[in-house]
Write a protein that holds these residues in place. Structure first.
Motif, PDB file in Angstrom:
ATOM      1  N   PHE A  67       0.833  -1.190   0.000  1.00 26.86           N
ATOM      2  CA  PHE A  67       0.000   0.000   0.000  1.00 26.86           C
ATOM      3  C   PHE A  67       0.873   1.248   0.000  1.00 26.86           C
ATOM      4  N   VAL A  68       0.674   2.114  -0.959  1.00 30.37           N
ATOM      5  CA  VAL A  68       1.411   3.369  -1.051  1.00 30.37           C
ATOM      6  C   VAL A  68       0.763   4.381  -0.110  1.00 30.37           C
ATOM      7  N   LEU A  69       1.582   4.964   0.744  1.00 27.91           N
ATOM      8  CA  LEU A  69       1.104   5.972   1.695  1.00 27.91           C
ATOM      9  C   LEU A  69       2.052   7.168   1.693  1.00 27.91           C
ATOM     10  N   GLU A 100       2.076  -8.919  -5.126  1.00 32.01           N
ATOM     11  CA  GLU A 100       1.369  -9.046  -6.404  1.00 32.01           C
ATOM     12  C   GLU A 100       0.483  -7.837  -6.692  1.00 32.01           C
ATOM     13  N   TRP A 101       0.180  -7.061  -5.660  1.00 31.43           N
ATOM     14  CA  TRP A 101      -0.712  -5.917  -5.806  1.00 31.43           C
ATOM     15  C   TRP A 101      -0.135  -4.721  -5.069  1.00 31.43           C
ATOM     16  N   LEU A 102      -0.242  -3.552  -5.694  1.00 34.91           N
ATOM     17  CA  LEU A 102       0.143  -2.302  -5.051  1.00 34.91           C
ATOM     18  C   LEU A 102      -1.087  -1.400  -5.061  1.00 34.91           C
ATOM     19  N   HIS A 103      -1.564  -1.054  -3.889  1.00 35.43           N
ATOM     20  CA  HIS A 103      -2.789  -0.269  -3.727  1.00 35.43           C
ATOM     21  C   HIS A 103      -2.446   1.187  -3.410  1.00 35.43           C
ATOM     22  N   PHE A 120      -1.466   3.337 -12.171  1.00 33.81           N
ATOM     23  CA  PHE A 120      -2.525   2.691 -11.396  1.00 33.81           C
ATOM     24  C   PHE A 120      -3.797   2.640 -12.224  1.00 33.81           C
ATOM     25  N   ARG A 121      -4.667   1.696 -11.915  1.00 41.90           N
ATOM     26  CA  ARG A 121      -5.945   1.549 -12.602  1.00 41.90           C
ATOM     27  C   ARG A 121      -7.062   1.631 -11.571  1.00 41.90           C
ATOM     28  N   PRO A 122      -8.207   2.189 -11.982  1.00 42.55           N
ATOM     29  CA  PRO A 122      -9.321   2.260 -11.034  1.00 42.55           C
ATOM     30  C   PRO A 122      -9.881   0.865 -10.743  1.00 42.55           C
TER      31      PRO A 122
END
Length: 131
Positions: A67-69, A100-103, A120-122
Motif C-alpha cells: 500500500f502506497v502511503l 502481487e498488488w500495489l494499492h 494505477f488503474r481504477p
C-alpha cells in the motif's frame, strides 16, 4: 540530480517538514523512523544535494498486498517527475519482495498523477471514515 534510495536513511524532522509542506496541518513531531521500520515493507527517499525532497512509504500485509502511503515531493521539485520516480521505485521493490498488488487511495485532484503518470488503474474499493 536527484537520487532515489529504497529504505534510505532519514531524520524524523526531514519527513515531518516535508509532510507539513505537502499535507498542511502544521509541523508535527512524528516518529517516522520508528513507524516505517516497525510497519512497512519499505520506503523511498529522494534527495537532491543531500536534502530530502521526496518520500513515499510502502506498507504491506506481510503477503501479496502493498500500500502506497504519504507520497510527498517538495514544492520546489514538483512537476519534475519526482513523485512518478518515487512510485516507480516503490513498485519495483514491492514486486521484488513478492507482492502481487500495489494499492493506493488519494484525493480526487491526484487522480491524473496516479492513473496517468504512475500506471494505477481504477478498481472498486470501499472506505469507512473512522474519525
Amino acid at each position: 540530480m536527484i537520487n532515489y534510495e529504497w529504505r534510505g536513511k532519514f531524520d524524523n524532522a526531514e519527513v515531518n517538514g516535508l509532510h507539513a509542506e505537502g499535507f498542511g496541518g502544521g509541523l508535527r513531531d512524528d516518529d517516522w523512523w520508528g513507524q516505517v521500520n516497525g510497519h512497512s515493507l519499505g520506503w523511498v527517499c529522494a534527495r537532491e544535494r543531500g536534502e530530502l525532497v521526496g518520500f513515499v512509504n510502502v506498507a504491506w500485509d506481510g503477503g501479496v498486498h502493498a500500500f502506497v502511503l504519504d507520497t510527498l515531493a517538495a514544492k520546489k521539485v514538483q512537476r519534475r517527475g519526482v513523485g512518478t520516480k518515487l512510485i516507480a521505485t516503490a513498485t519495483e521493490h514491492a514486486k521484488v519482495a513478492g507482492c502481487e498488488w500495489l494499492h493506493v487511495d488519494f484525493d480526487e485532484h491526484l487522480r491524473e498523477f496516479y492513473f496517468d503518470s504512475c500506471g494505477f488503474r481504477p478498481t472498486p474499493a470501499g472506505l469507512i471514515r473512522l474519525e
